[in-house]
Scaffold this motif. Sequence first.
Motif, PDB file in Angstrom:
ATOM      1  N   PHE A 181       0.884  -0.984   0.144  1.00  0.00           N
ATOM      2  CA  PHE A 181      -0.112  -0.095  -0.076  1.00  0.00           C
ATOM      3  C   PHE A 181       0.905   1.286   0.138  1.00  0.00           C
ATOM      4  N   ASP A 182       0.737   1.991  -1.251  1.00  0.00           N
ATOM      5  CA  ASP A 182       1.540   3.025  -1.180  1.00  0.00           C
ATOM      6  C   ASP A 182       3.006   2.963  -1.328  1.00  0.00           C
ATOM      7  N   ILE A 210      -4.712  -5.879   6.530  1.00  0.00           N
ATOM      8  CA  ILE A 210      -4.471  -5.964   5.260  1.00  0.00           C
ATOM      9  C   ILE A 210      -5.803  -6.470   4.598  1.00  0.00           C
ATOM     10  N   GLN A 211      -6.345  -7.302   5.254  1.00  0.00           N
ATOM     11  CA  GLN A 211      -7.627  -7.950   4.657  1.00  0.00           C
ATOM     12  C   GLN A 211      -8.693  -6.600   4.939  1.00  0.00           C
ATOM     13  N   THR A 212      -8.722  -6.136   5.955  1.00  0.00           N
ATOM     14  CA  THR A 212      -9.503  -4.988   6.092  1.00  0.00           C
ATOM     15  C   THR A 212      -9.297  -3.771   4.941  1.00  0.00           C
ATOM     16  N   LEU A 213      -7.961  -3.531   4.627  1.00  0.00           N
ATOM     17  CA  LEU A 213      -7.858  -2.590   3.672  1.00  0.00           C
ATOM     18  C   LEU A 213      -8.401  -3.099   2.224  1.00  0.00           C
ATOM     19  N   ILE A 214      -8.356  -4.204   2.076  1.00  0.00           N
ATOM     20  CA  ILE A 214      -8.965  -4.608   0.873  1.00  0.00           C
ATOM     21  C   ILE A 214     -10.500  -5.183   0.803  1.00  0.00           C
ATOM     22  N   SER A 255       4.018  -6.739   1.620  1.00  0.00           N
ATOM     23  CA  SER A 255       2.808  -7.569   1.149  1.00  0.00           C
ATOM     24  C   SER A 255       2.766  -8.744   2.123  1.00  0.00           C
ATOM     25  N   ALA A 256       1.561  -9.425   2.052  1.00  0.00           N
ATOM     26  CA  ALA A 256       1.213 -10.416   2.805  1.00  0.00           C
ATOM     27  C   ALA A 256       2.204 -11.597   2.711  1.00  0.00           C
TER      28      ALA A 256
END
Length: 161
Positions: free
Chosen positions: A37-38, A148-152, A43-44
Amino acid sequence: MAKLDPKTALTTQIVQAKTFLTKDLKAIPADKQGITFDGCSRSALSIVSECGGNCAIIIRILQGASGHEMSREEMGALMHPFEIETEENVLAYLEEHTGALLRLIEESDEDTLGDLCPEFPWGSLTRFDVAMVPAGHMMYHDGQLNYIQTLIGDNDVHWME
């Protein structure tokens, strides 16, 4: 009161943390697992790869290496061994090194778990404490996967499934 079995406690915590981490990575769509992100975040896939590498480092320490003996380059190579990370290779790497750690714990003499390992930057730790590091490390990073899940746009709690 039941007697605490330290090897069982270590194994349970490590297996549970790996299970949660694996479930949460698999819940992230493949096309999102490698994104940042940015350009600033990790990454995951990178996060899960690091967890496998952490287990590899802990194995070396439990086998007698000092936390000061490994160079940053060597640690980096263990944490991120792939030119291209995929779900398949990072999960295989995690499985390989958690499996090796669990075998080492099982084969360990329980009477040595209170022995001190070579000094770390933050001081000496018992073999039990060192063996427990991967469980906490994976849980910490599982929280990052959850974020990360919430961001997607995914608010489900996959590790509970």
